[in-house]
Design a protein around this motif. Structure first.
Motif, mmCIF file in Angstrom:
data_model
loop_
_atom_site.group_PDB
_atom_site.id
_atom_site.type_symbol
_atom_site.label_atom_id
_atom_site.label_comp_id
_atom_site.label_asym_id
_atom_site.label_seq_id
_atom_site.Cartn_x
_atom_site.Cartn_y
_atom_site.Cartn_z
ATOM 1 N N HIS A 78 1.108 -1.119 -0.082
ATOM 2 C CA HIS A 78 0.043 0.014 0.164
ATOM 3 C C HIS A 78 0.937 1.403 0.190
ATOM 4 C CE1 HIS A 78 -2.999 -2.926 1.777
ATOM 5 N NE2 HIS A 78 -3.664 -2.296 0.701
ATOM 6 N N ARG A 79 1.899 1.346 -0.855
ATOM 7 C CA ARG A 79 2.892 2.306 -1.066
ATOM 8 C C ARG A 79 2.908 2.661 -2.401
ATOM 9 N NH1 ARG A 79 7.251 4.351 2.058
ATOM 10 N NH2 ARG A 79 8.614 5.502 0.621
ATOM 11 N N ILE A 80 3.199 4.090 -2.762
ATOM 12 C CA ILE A 80 3.269 4.584 -4.052
ATOM 13 C C ILE A 80 4.424 5.707 -3.878
ATOM 14 C CG2 ILE A 80 2.342 6.212 -5.989
ATOM 15 C CD1 ILE A 80 -0.472 4.882 -4.943
ATOM 16 N N ASP A 81 5.304 5.379 -4.653
ATOM 17 C CA ASP A 81 6.823 6.400 -4.814
ATOM 18 C C ASP A 81 6.474 7.074 -5.887
ATOM 19 O OD1 ASP A 81 7.752 5.758 -2.251
ATOM 20 O OD2 ASP A 81 8.277 3.775 -3.133
ATOM 21 N N THR A 82 6.784 8.228 -5.939
ATOM 22 C CA THR A 82 6.989 8.977 -7.534
ATOM 23 C C THR A 82 8.336 9.754 -7.522
ATOM 24 O OG1 THR A 82 4.707 9.271 -7.186
ATOM 25 C CG2 THR A 82 5.908 10.730 -8.598
ATOM 26 N N GLU A 83 8.882 9.752 -8.776
ATOM 27 C CA GLU A 83 10.399 10.550 -8.943
ATOM 28 C C GLU A 83 10.041 11.061 -10.080
ATOM 29 O OE1 GLU A 83 13.302 7.298 -10.872
ATOM 30 O OE2 GLU A 83 13.111 7.216 -8.523
ATOM 31 N N TYR A 84 10.682 12.298 -10.391
ATOM 32 C CA TYR A 84 10.882 13.115 -11.263
ATOM 33 C C TYR A 84 11.603 12.554 -12.519
ATOM 34 C CZ TYR A 84 11.886 17.527 -13.956
ATOM 35 O OH TYR A 84 12.064 18.587 -14.800
ATOM 36 N N LEU A 85 11.020 12.780 -13.723
ATOM 37 C CA LEU A 85 11.828 12.280 -14.977
ATOM 38 C C LEU A 85 12.140 13.578 -15.828
ATOM 39 C CD1 LEU A 85 9.528 9.363 -16.169
ATOM 40 C CD2 LEU A 85 12.034 9.465 -15.203
ATOM 41 N N ASP A 86 11.022 14.248 -16.191
ATOM 42 C CA ASP A 86 11.388 15.514 -17.061
ATOM 43 C C ASP A 86 10.343 16.483 -16.814
ATOM 44 O OD1 ASP A 86 9.231 14.836 -18.938
ATOM 45 O OD2 ASP A 86 10.657 13.227 -19.557
ATOM 46 N N GLY A 87 10.657 17.926 -17.034
ATOM 47 C CA GLY A 87 9.849 18.985 -16.926
ATOM 48 C C GLY A 87 10.414 20.121 -16.233
ATOM 49 N N PRO A 88 9.645 20.980 -15.427
ATOM 50 C CA PRO A 88 10.130 22.220 -15.034
ATOM 51 C C PRO A 88 10.534 21.977 -13.757
ATOM 52 C CG PRO A 88 7.754 21.993 -14.518
ATOM 53 C CD PRO A 88 8.095 20.697 -15.221
ATOM 54 N N PHE A 89 10.970 21.062 -13.248
ATOM 55 C CA PHE A 89 11.510 20.968 -11.968
ATOM 56 C C PHE A 89 12.856 20.774 -11.868
ATOM 57 C CE2 PHE A 89 7.146 19.174 -11.163
ATOM 58 C CZ PHE A 89 6.629 20.108 -10.156
ATOM 59 N N ARG A 90 13.817 21.030 -10.554
ATOM 60 C CA ARG A 90 15.003 20.715 -10.621
ATOM 61 C C ARG A 90 14.960 19.272 -10.081
ATOM 62 N NH1 ARG A 90 18.324 25.203 -10.919
ATOM 63 N NH2 ARG A 90 17.516 26.876 -10.171
ATOM 64 N N HIS A 91 14.120 19.013 -9.266
ATOM 65 C CA HIS A 91 13.846 17.514 -8.637
ATOM 66 C C HIS A 91 12.532 17.598 -8.012
ATOM 67 C CE1 HIS A 91 14.828 19.465 -4.833
ATOM 68 N NE2 HIS A 91 14.000 18.726 -4.143
ATOM 69 N N MET A 92 11.958 16.365 -7.984
ATOM 70 C CA MET A 92 10.675 16.043 -7.396
ATOM 71 C C MET A 92 10.490 14.717 -6.870
ATOM 72 S SD MET A 92 7.299 14.858 -7.393
ATOM 73 C CE MET A 92 6.920 14.392 -9.229
ATOM 74 N N ARG A 93 10.192 14.608 -5.644
ATOM 75 C CA ARG A 93 9.785 13.052 -5.333
ATOM 76 C C ARG A 93 8.856 13.186 -4.279
ATOM 77 N NH1 ARG A 93 12.551 11.786 -0.046
ATOM 78 N NH2 ARG A 93 13.805 13.590 0.477
ATOM 79 N N SER A 94 8.027 12.098 -4.158
ATOM 80 C CA SER A 94 6.894 12.036 -3.281
ATOM 81 C C SER A 94 6.601 10.787 -2.934
ATOM 82 C CB SER A 94 5.606 12.831 -3.840
ATOM 83 O OG SER A 94 4.919 12.008 -4.829
ATOM 84 N N HIS A 95 5.658 10.585 -1.805
ATOM 85 C CA HIS A 95 5.362 9.013 -1.500
ATOM 86 C C HIS A 95 4.157 9.094 -0.755
ATOM 87 C CE1 HIS A 95 7.783 9.541 2.242
ATOM 88 N NE2 HIS A 95 6.563 8.886 2.879
ATOM 89 N N TRP A 96 3.448 8.247 -1.057
ATOM 90 C CA TRP A 96 1.894 7.890 -0.194
ATOM 91 C C TRP A 96 2.228 6.582 0.463
ATOM 92 C CZ3 TRP A 96 -2.233 11.021 -0.048
ATOM 93 C CH2 TRP A 96 -2.539 12.165 -0.977
ATOM 94 N N VAL A 97 1.691 6.354 1.738
ATOM 95 C CA VAL A 97 1.839 5.205 2.441
ATOM 96 C C VAL A 97 0.284 4.897 3.201
ATOM 97 C CG1 VAL A 97 2.967 3.648 4.268
ATOM 98 C CG2 VAL A 97 4.349 5.284 2.771
ATOM 99 N N PHE A 98 -0.352 3.974 2.866
ATOM 100 C CA PHE A 98 -1.655 3.637 3.531
ATOM 101 C C PHE A 98 -1.646 2.461 4.454
ATOM 102 C CE2 PHE A 98 -1.843 5.238 -0.766
ATOM 103 C CZ PHE A 98 -2.492 6.357 -0.647
ATOM 104 N N LYS A 99 -2.094 2.487 5.718
ATOM 105 C CA LYS A 99 -2.188 1.208 6.719
ATOM 106 C C LYS A 99 -3.467 1.223 7.414
ATOM 107 C CE LYS A 99 2.919 1.823 7.806
ATOM 108 N NZ LYS A 99 3.689 2.322 8.652
ATOM 109 N N ASP A 100 -3.930 0.142 7.002
ATOM 110 C CA ASP A 100 -5.190 -0.251 7.836
ATOM 111 C C ASP A 100 -5.113 -0.105 9.416
ATOM 112 O OD1 ASP A 100 -7.316 -0.664 5.588
ATOM 113 O OD2 ASP A 100 -6.181 -2.576 5.359
ATOM 114 N N ARG A 101 -6.162 0.391 9.942
ATOM 115 C CA ARG A 101 -6.306 0.592 11.462
ATOM 116 C C ARG A 101 -7.322 -0.562 11.944
ATOM 117 N NH1 ARG A 101 -5.128 5.641 13.345
ATOM 118 N NH2 ARG A 101 -6.705 5.338 14.885
#
Length: 160
Positions: A78-101
């Protein structure tokens, strides 16, 4: 280099929230400032992951920019990792993590770190960055409500 992180408790399951965030092609339907989305490719990754390359067109005031990213989907984690490939950024990264309660719903963790190449755009977004990121997270919550309906004892969306 703005960064933003947020942790939330939401009434939907980790599977539901993961599916919503992984559906990049639908972002223009609900995500602020997202004018278009295109999936370049999808292929199996390592260790049960899937790797997607996608373009998003972001429109903010007079700026309209396309950027490409590599999105690694980890359905079992339940994880999504994103990294920059091309476009207007110098860099970009993000992530989402989901855990059931145990009591229902899920914990959501969101993190983003990016910097624009264009100093004018960087200054412009810097002024409203935290509020913009909060609006993005709220947009995902609203989308979950639209897709999955309210959750709670009285049928309403619980306030967290």
């Amino acid at each position: 280099m703005p960064t933003h992180s947020e942790s939330r408790v939401l009434p939907w399951t980790a599977d539901e929230m993961y599916a919503l965030v992984a559906d990049v092609a639908r972002y223009p339907e609900f995500l602020p400032w997202t004018a278009a989305a295109r999936i370049r490719s999808r292929q199996p990754g390592e260790a049960g992951s899937e790797v997607m390359e996608a373009d998003l067109v972001i429109s903010f005031k007079v700026f309209r920019e396309r950027f490409g990213s590599r999105v690694v989907l980890w359905p079992q984690k339940h994880r999504i990792d994103t990294e920059y490939l091309d476009g207007p950024f110098r860099h970009m990264r993000s992530h989402w993590v989901f855990k059931d309660r145990d009591a229902g719903g899920c914990d959501v963790e969101f993190f983003v770190d990016f910097e624009f190449r264009n100093s004018v755009l960087q200054k412009l977004i810097g002024v409203v960055f935290d509020e913009a990121m909060r609006r993005v997270v709220r947009a995902f919550e609203t989308r979950a409500l639209d897709l999955y309906g309210p959750r709670g004892d009285d049928g309403s969306l619980p306030k967290f």
